[in-house]
Design an enzyme around this catalytic site. Structure first.
Site, PDB file in Angstrom:
ATOM      1  CG  ASP A  67      -2.047   1.011   1.056  1.00 16.67           C
ATOM      2  OD1 ASP A  67      -2.658   1.037  -0.030  1.00 16.67           O
ATOM      3  OD2 ASP A  67      -2.324   1.774   1.989  1.00 16.67           O
ATOM      4  CE1 TYR A 153      -2.176  13.444  -5.583  1.00 21.07           C
ATOM      5  CE2 TYR A 153      -1.916  11.071  -5.326  1.00 21.07           C
ATOM      6  CZ  TYR A 153      -2.646  12.217  -5.121  1.00 21.07           C
ATOM      7  OH  TYR A 153      -3.842  12.153  -4.452  1.00 21.07           O
ATOM      8  NE  ARG A 180       4.967   0.771  -7.155  1.00 20.59           N
ATOM      9  CZ  ARG A 180       4.290   1.894  -6.929  1.00 20.59           C
ATOM     10  NH1 ARG A 180       3.511   2.015  -5.892  1.00 20.59           N
ATOM     11  NH2 ARG A 180       4.372   2.907  -7.757  1.00 20.59           N
TER      12      ARG A 180
HETATM   13  P1  IMP Z   1      -1.115   2.073  -4.333  1.00 19.77           P
HETATM   14  O1  IMP Z   1      -1.397   1.688  -2.917  1.00 19.77           O
HETATM   15  O2  IMP Z   1       0.291   1.736  -4.767  1.00 19.77           O
HETATM   16  O3  IMP Z   1      -2.140   1.576  -5.301  1.00 19.77           O
HETATM   17  O4  IMP Z   1      -1.156   3.664  -4.389  1.00 19.77           O
HETATM   18  C1  IMP Z   1      -2.268   4.428  -3.967  1.00 19.77           C
HETATM   19  C2  IMP Z   1      -2.258   5.788  -4.637  1.00 19.77           C
HETATM   20  O5  IMP Z   1      -1.093   6.529  -4.246  1.00 19.77           O
HETATM   21  C3  IMP Z   1      -2.197   5.739  -6.157  1.00 19.77           C
HETATM   22  O6  IMP Z   1      -3.487   5.631  -6.718  1.00 19.77           O
HETATM   23  C4  IMP Z   1      -1.538   7.065  -6.492  1.00 19.77           C
HETATM   24  O7  IMP Z   1      -2.477   8.109  -6.446  1.00 19.77           O
HETATM   25  C5  IMP Z   1      -0.567   7.253  -5.351  1.00 19.77           C
HETATM   26  N1  IMP Z   1       0.743   6.674  -5.705  1.00 19.77           N
HETATM   27  C6  IMP Z   1       1.330   5.561  -5.176  1.00 19.77           C
HETATM   28  N2  IMP Z   1       2.518   5.318  -5.749  1.00 19.77           N
HETATM   29  C7  IMP Z   1       2.698   6.307  -6.664  1.00 19.77           C
HETATM   30  C8  IMP Z   1       3.749   6.599  -7.592  1.00 19.77           C
HETATM   31  O8  IMP Z   1       4.765   5.889  -7.711  1.00 19.77           O
HETATM   32  N3  IMP Z   1       3.579   7.697  -8.357  1.00 19.77           N
HETATM   33  C9  IMP Z   1       2.484   8.505  -8.274  1.00 19.77           C
HETATM   34  N4  IMP Z   1       1.473   8.260  -7.455  1.00 19.77           N
HETATM   35  C10 IMP Z   1       1.573   7.176  -6.643  1.00 19.77           C
END
Ligand code: IMP
Length: 195
Positions: A67, A153, A180
């Site tokens: 997450d 973003y 990540r």
């Molecule tokens: P997730 O948990 O990786 O799916 O991320 C949740 C939300 O955080 C995404 O929908 C993006 O809005 C933002 N986000 C997470 N990682 C990134 C990234 O590497 N670049 C830009 N936005 C990110």
């Protein structure tokens, strides 16, 4: 063999690429899990564990789950766990990256302290053991969009020490320093020494 609790092809590719042939990585679709796994915790860690434990309990597989989100200092850590749905309204409108960036840029209009970071929590349940890996990349929020690559973003985030936004970098450049990428590198190191 391990399940990555995602259907995001980009994330799957990234993990498969780093793990190479050493371990098979299955997606949620691969194991027939077609539900939206609940993510109701108020921390990244909490949501990552929620997803990993769901797969272990309902499907029995060893599992990893992540997450992530963006934390802006001047906004008290917003959008945080609400990053994906920051601009979403009750009727489901505004659930997209463009609306999220517009909202953040508007809130930051008169703010000079633009420090921010992306954070990832990556939970692993493997061979009866539970491990959590954290990845962070520090940076700041730009005043306008730069670049076309990436997602979320990326066009308005510039990592510290670089002149490019995440959206102006190649995938390889971004993965090498991203929240990540850093969390995944730690997990892969752990798996490679505990196979
Ligand atoms: P997730 O948990 O990786 O799916 O991320 C949740 C939300 O955080 C995404 O929908 C993006 O809005 C933002 N986000 C997470 N990682 C990134 C990234 O590497 N670049 C830009 N936005 C990110």
């Amino acid at each position: 063999m391990i399940v990555f609790a995602t259907n995001n092809a980009h994330k799957l590719d990234e993990v498969r690429q780093i793990l190479g042939n050493s371990m098979e990585v299955l997606s949620l679709k691969d194991i027939g899990c077609n539900v939206d796994i609940p993510e109701t915790a108020d921390t990244f860690e909490g949501n990552a564990w929620q997803k990993a434990r769901y797969v272990k309990e309902h499907f029995g597989y060893d599992c990893m789950a992540d997450d992530s989100g963006l934390e802006v200092d001047a906004l008290g850590g917003e959008p945080g766990v609400r990053s994906a749905r920051y601009a979403a309204t009750a009727d489901g409108q505004g659930h997209d990256s463009e609306a999220n960036m517009d909202l953040l840029l508007t809130k930051m209009q008169n703010i000079t302290d633009r420090r921010a970071r992306f954070r990832t929590a990556l939970a692993l349940i493997y061979n009866g053991d539970e491990q959590l890996f954290n990845g962070v990349v520090e940076g700041h929020i730009l005043t306008e969009r730069h670049g076309m690559g990436g997602f979320g973003y990326d066009p308005i985030f510039q990592p510290s020490g670089y002149d490019l936004s995440f959206a102006e970098m190649t995938a390889e450049q971004k993965n090498a320093i991203s929240h990540r990428g850093r969390a995944i590198q730690q997990l892969v190191q752990y798996l490679n020494s505990n196979k």
